[in-house]
Design a protein around this motif. Structure first.
Motif, PDB file in Angstrom:
ATOM      1  N   VAL A 287      -4.918   1.970   3.088  1.00  0.00           N
ATOM      2  CA  VAL A 287      -5.206   0.763   3.853  1.00  0.00           C
ATOM      3  C   VAL A 287      -5.324  -0.378   2.857  1.00  0.00           C
ATOM      4  O   VAL A 287      -5.608  -0.165   1.668  1.00  0.00           O
ATOM      5  N   GLU A 288      -5.069  -1.582   3.340  1.00  0.00           N
ATOM      6  CA  GLU A 288      -5.200  -2.781   2.520  1.00  0.00           C
ATOM      7  C   GLU A 288      -6.425  -3.554   2.992  1.00  0.00           C
ATOM      8  O   GLU A 288      -6.525  -3.905   4.167  1.00  0.00           O
ATOM      9  N   VAL A 289      -7.362  -3.775   2.087  1.00  0.00           N
ATOM     10  CA  VAL A 289      -8.546  -4.576   2.386  1.00  0.00           C
ATOM     11  C   VAL A 289      -8.230  -6.010   1.970  1.00  0.00           C
ATOM     12  O   VAL A 289      -7.851  -6.260   0.827  1.00  0.00           O
ATOM     13  N   ILE A 290      -8.368  -6.944   2.907  1.00  0.00           N
ATOM     14  CA  ILE A 290      -7.813  -8.285   2.733  1.00  0.00           C
ATOM     15  C   ILE A 290      -8.918  -9.320   2.681  1.00  0.00           C
ATOM     16  O   ILE A 290      -9.793  -9.367   3.559  1.00  0.00           O
ATOM     17  N   ASP A 291      -8.877 -10.153   1.665  1.00  0.00           N
ATOM     18  CA  ASP A 291      -9.729 -11.330   1.576  1.00  0.00           C
ATOM     19  C   ASP A 291      -9.015 -12.450   2.330  1.00  0.00           C
ATOM     20  O   ASP A 291      -7.993 -12.968   1.872  1.00  0.00           O
ATOM     21  N   LEU A 292      -9.514 -12.813   3.498  1.00  0.00           N
ATOM     22  CA  LEU A 292      -8.846 -13.805   4.323  1.00  0.00           C
ATOM     23  C   LEU A 292      -8.875 -15.201   3.704  1.00  0.00           C
ATOM     24  O   LEU A 292      -8.032 -16.044   4.024  1.00  0.00           O
ATOM     25  N   ALA A 293      -9.823 -15.451   2.815  1.00  0.00           N
ATOM     26  CA  ALA A 293      -9.898 -16.764   2.182  1.00  0.00           C
ATOM     27  C   ALA A 293      -8.759 -16.990   1.211  1.00  0.00           C
ATOM     28  O   ALA A 293      -8.307 -18.120   1.006  1.00  0.00           O
ATOM     29  N   THR A 294      -8.270 -15.911   0.587  1.00  0.00           N
ATOM     30  CA  THR A 294      -7.222 -16.044  -0.421  1.00  0.00           C
ATOM     31  C   THR A 294      -5.920 -15.362  -0.024  1.00  0.00           C
ATOM     32  O   THR A 294      -4.952 -15.412  -0.774  1.00  0.00           O
ATOM     33  N   SER A 295      -5.909 -14.703   1.149  1.00  0.00           N
ATOM     34  CA  SER A 295      -4.738 -13.926   1.603  1.00  0.00           C
ATOM     35  C   SER A 295      -4.328 -12.895   0.565  1.00  0.00           C
ATOM     36  O   SER A 295      -3.149 -12.647   0.322  1.00  0.00           O
ATOM     37  N   THR A 296      -5.330 -12.284  -0.063  1.00  0.00           N
ATOM     38  CA  THR A 296      -5.086 -11.284  -1.087  1.00  0.00           C
ATOM     39  C   THR A 296      -5.482  -9.912  -0.571  1.00  0.00           C
ATOM     40  O   THR A 296      -6.547  -9.743   0.015  1.00  0.00           O
ATOM     41  N   ALA A 297      -4.606  -8.918  -0.808  1.00  0.00           N
ATOM     42  CA  ALA A 297      -4.858  -7.551  -0.334  1.00  0.00           C
ATOM     43  C   ALA A 297      -5.110  -6.621  -1.511  1.00  0.00           C
ATOM     44  O   ALA A 297      -4.462  -6.727  -2.558  1.00  0.00           O
ATOM     45  N   PHE A 298      -6.064  -5.706  -1.305  1.00  0.00           N
ATOM     46  CA  PHE A 298      -6.392  -4.722  -2.316  1.00  0.00           C
ATOM     47  C   PHE A 298      -6.306  -3.331  -1.684  1.00  0.00           C
ATOM     48  O   PHE A 298      -6.874  -3.100  -0.619  1.00  0.00           O
ATOM     49  N   PRO A 299      -5.582  -2.373  -2.309  1.00  0.00           N
ATOM     50  CA  PRO A 299      -5.361  -1.073  -1.676  1.00  0.00           C
ATOM     51  C   PRO A 299      -6.561  -0.139  -1.794  1.00  0.00           C
ATOM     52  O   PRO A 299      -7.305  -0.163  -2.768  1.00  0.00           O
ATOM     53  N   LEU A 300      -6.731   0.683  -0.765  1.00  0.00           N
ATOM     54  CA  LEU A 300      -7.714   1.759  -0.769  1.00  0.00           C
ATOM     55  C   LEU A 300      -7.005   3.009  -0.262  1.00  0.00           C
ATOM     56  O   LEU A 300      -6.482   3.031   0.854  1.00  0.00           O
ATOM     57  N   ASP A 301      -6.959   4.046  -1.082  1.00  0.00           N
ATOM     58  CA  ASP A 301      -6.249   5.266  -0.714  1.00  0.00           C
ATOM     59  C   ASP A 301      -6.942   5.994   0.434  1.00  0.00           C
ATOM     60  O   ASP A 301      -8.159   6.165   0.426  1.00  0.00           O
ATOM     61  N   LEU A 302      -6.139   6.425   1.418  1.00  0.00           N
ATOM     62  CA  LEU A 302      -6.583   7.359   2.458  1.00  0.00           C
ATOM     63  C   LEU A 302      -5.579   8.499   2.427  1.00  0.00           C
ATOM     64  O   LEU A 302      -4.649   8.553   3.229  1.00  0.00           O
ATOM     65  N   ASN A 303      -5.780   9.402   1.501  1.00  0.00           N
ATOM     66  CA  ASN A 303      -4.758  10.385   1.169  1.00  0.00           C
ATOM     67  C   ASN A 303      -5.381  11.764   0.945  1.00  0.00           C
ATOM     68  O   ASN A 303      -5.281  12.331  -0.137  1.00  0.00           O
ATOM     69  N   PRO A 304      -6.049  12.329   1.981  1.00  0.00           N
ATOM     70  CA  PRO A 304      -6.687  13.637   1.784  1.00  0.00           C
ATOM     71  C   PRO A 304      -5.710  14.804   1.695  1.00  0.00           C
ATOM     72  O   PRO A 304      -6.075  15.883   1.242  1.00  0.00           O
ATOM     73  N   THR A 305      -4.466  14.598   2.152  1.00  0.00           N
ATOM     74  CA  THR A 305      -3.465  15.664   2.120  1.00  0.00           C
ATOM     75  C   THR A 305      -2.613  15.516   0.870  1.00  0.00           C
ATOM     76  O   THR A 305      -2.059  14.436   0.628  1.00  0.00           O
ATOM     77  N   PRO A 306      -2.468  16.565   0.064  1.00  0.00           N
ATOM     78  CA  PRO A 306      -1.676  16.444  -1.163  1.00  0.00           C
ATOM     79  C   PRO A 306      -0.240  16.018  -0.868  1.00  0.00           C
ATOM     80  O   PRO A 306       0.354  16.417   0.133  1.00  0.00           O
ATOM     81  N   GLY A 307       0.310  15.197  -1.766  1.00  0.00           N
ATOM     82  CA  GLY A 307       1.685  14.737  -1.618  1.00  0.00           C
ATOM     83  C   GLY A 307       1.749  13.350  -1.019  1.00  0.00           C
ATOM     84  O   GLY A 307       0.771  12.835  -0.470  1.00  0.00           O
ATOM     85  N   ALA A 308       2.924  12.759  -1.125  1.00  0.00           N
ATOM     86  CA  ALA A 308       3.128  11.396  -0.641  1.00  0.00           C
ATOM     87  C   ALA A 308       3.535  11.391   0.825  1.00  0.00           C
ATOM     88  O   ALA A 308       4.235  12.281   1.299  1.00  0.00           O
ATOM     89  N   ASN A 309       3.091  10.367   1.555  1.00  0.00           N
ATOM     90  CA  ASN A 309       3.476  10.135   2.954  1.00  0.00           C
ATOM     91  C   ASN A 309       3.098  11.282   3.892  1.00  0.00           C
ATOM     92  O   ASN A 309       3.751  11.492   4.915  1.00  0.00           O
ATOM     93  N   ASN A 310       2.053  12.019   3.564  1.00  0.00           N
ATOM     94  CA  ASN A 310       1.620  13.126   4.416  1.00  0.00           C
ATOM     95  C   ASN A 310       0.463  12.750   5.339  1.00  0.00           C
ATOM     96  O   ASN A 310       0.086  13.548   6.193  1.00  0.00           O
TER      97      ASN A 310
END
Length: 363
Positions: A287-310
């Motif tokens: 998920v991307e956590v977004i500062d609305l004042a600066t329109s800047t996004a910072f990623p936070l992993d939600l990836n409990p399943t091993p591997g990409a795009n799972n």
């Protein structure tokens, strides 16, 4: 720069202190106790034709997950609620129906046929007397009357659109609605006459990424735009960093706030402070956590399943400091506590391409 630096520090602390908890899958049964601090969260199992109802903190401590089995052929997509939370409106992609569920006893009250398939969302008006139902297959927006006291819902009419409608937000007075379109744009609709007043162009696809401010005069909007022509946020093809807008419903003015630096883009919601937003990035399992004042996004992993795009984060629900995110492919619900800076997971359904999708907080 001070705002951006402070926000970045917050995210560093968040990611350093994330705790992953995946309890054993709870069996179906009675609803968890109504005193749970987080209330009821309703999640659609699109591939399984079910609704899951959980009190998240209670479930994490061993309480059961309640399951509502829907009619055969149903592919529930998005659930919304009447303003008082008495009725749930479930949009059915599979059979094209609108399913009305009495929320207290979990009983289906009525089923309305909206189209052949592709019913994406039913949005209640601010006073609950009307619904606007978006059907992608037929490119129609259908108006439905809602008499909750009599438990009566009736189709009043519909309008055709040039592009498939996806999701709707109402102006505070309920007389005007804003409908996201596929692959881009927002239709402005006069609700009384069900006529198109105009279309606002957007850079990319909005989906249901539209959240009203507390006073209802502003709609925060995010689209998939700002990337290349190959952008497909659900498959990971191309670059889809995201694009942020504000809609002034008093003037129907859409203000461009610029692109976001995200890996991909889909759902979007705003936290109660209206300074922070969160969006799902399915192709990156983030998920991307977004500062609305600066329109800047910072990623936070939600990836409990091993591997990409799972895992593929998808639908988002917000209640206070808690953010609920469906992990569409993994069949899990992620619970992000923005105050404690922790993430928990609840197993809901076996992994599949569309295991779970919509996440709705019951009022």
């Amino acid at each position: 720069m001070k705002v951006r630096a402070a926000f970045a520090c917050m995210l560093v602390l968040m990611m350093a202190s994330v705790v992953f908890v995946t309890p054993a899958r709870a069996t179906s049964g009675p609803a968890a106790g109504g005193g749970d601090e987080n209330g009821e969260i309703w999640i659609t199992n699109q591939d399984g034709g079910q609704l899951f109802i959980v009190h998240p903190r209670a479930v994490l401590h061993g309480a059961s997950i309640e399951t509502i089995v829907l009619p055969t052929g149903t592919r529930p997509h998005i659930t919304t609620f009447s303003p008082d939370g008495a009725f749930a409106y479930v949009a059915d992609l599979g059979m094209g129906n609108l399913i009305v569920v009495r929320a207290n006893d979990r009983q289906i009250v009525t089923i309305l046929s909206i189209g052949m398939s592709g019913t994406h969302q039913a949005k209640p008006s601010p006073d609950g007397s009307l619904l606007l139902v978006a059907n992608m297959h037929d490119k129609t927006l259908t108006k439905v009357s809602a008499d909750e006291a009599a438990e009566s819902w009736n189709i009043l009419g519909s309008m055709s659109l040039a592009k498939p409608p996806i999701c709707t937000v109402f102006r505070n007075d309920g007389l005007r609605a804003y409908v996201s379109l596929l692959p881009s744009g927002i239709a402005i609709v006069d609700v009384s006459t069900m006529t198109l007043l105009g279309t606002l162009p957007t850079d990319g696809f909005i989906a249901c990424g539209m959240t009203k401010s507390h006073d209802g005069q502003t709609v925060f909007i995010a689209s998939t735009g700002g990337g290349d022509t190959l952008c497909n946020p659900m498959t990971g093809v191309g670059t889809c960093p995201g694009h942020l807008y504000r809609l002034d419903t008093t003037t129907d003015t859409l203000t461009d706030l610029g692109s976001l630096d995200a890996a991909s883009w889909h759902s979007f919601s705003v936290l109660p402070d209206e300074r922070t937003a969160i969006g799902s990035s399915p192709a990156a399992d983030q998920v991307e956590v977004i500062d609305l004042a600066t329109s800047t996004a910072f990623p936070l992993d939600l990836n409990p399943t091993p591997g990409a795009n799972n895992d593929r984060p998808d639908g988002i629900g917000v209640q206070g400091n808690n953010v609920y995110v469906s992990l569409r492919a993994a069949g899990k619900l992620a619970i992000i506590n923005m105050a404690r800076l922790t993430v928990d997971y609840i197993d809901l359904a076996p992994p599949s391409p569309f295991a779970i999708h919509g996440v709705a907080v019951r009022p």
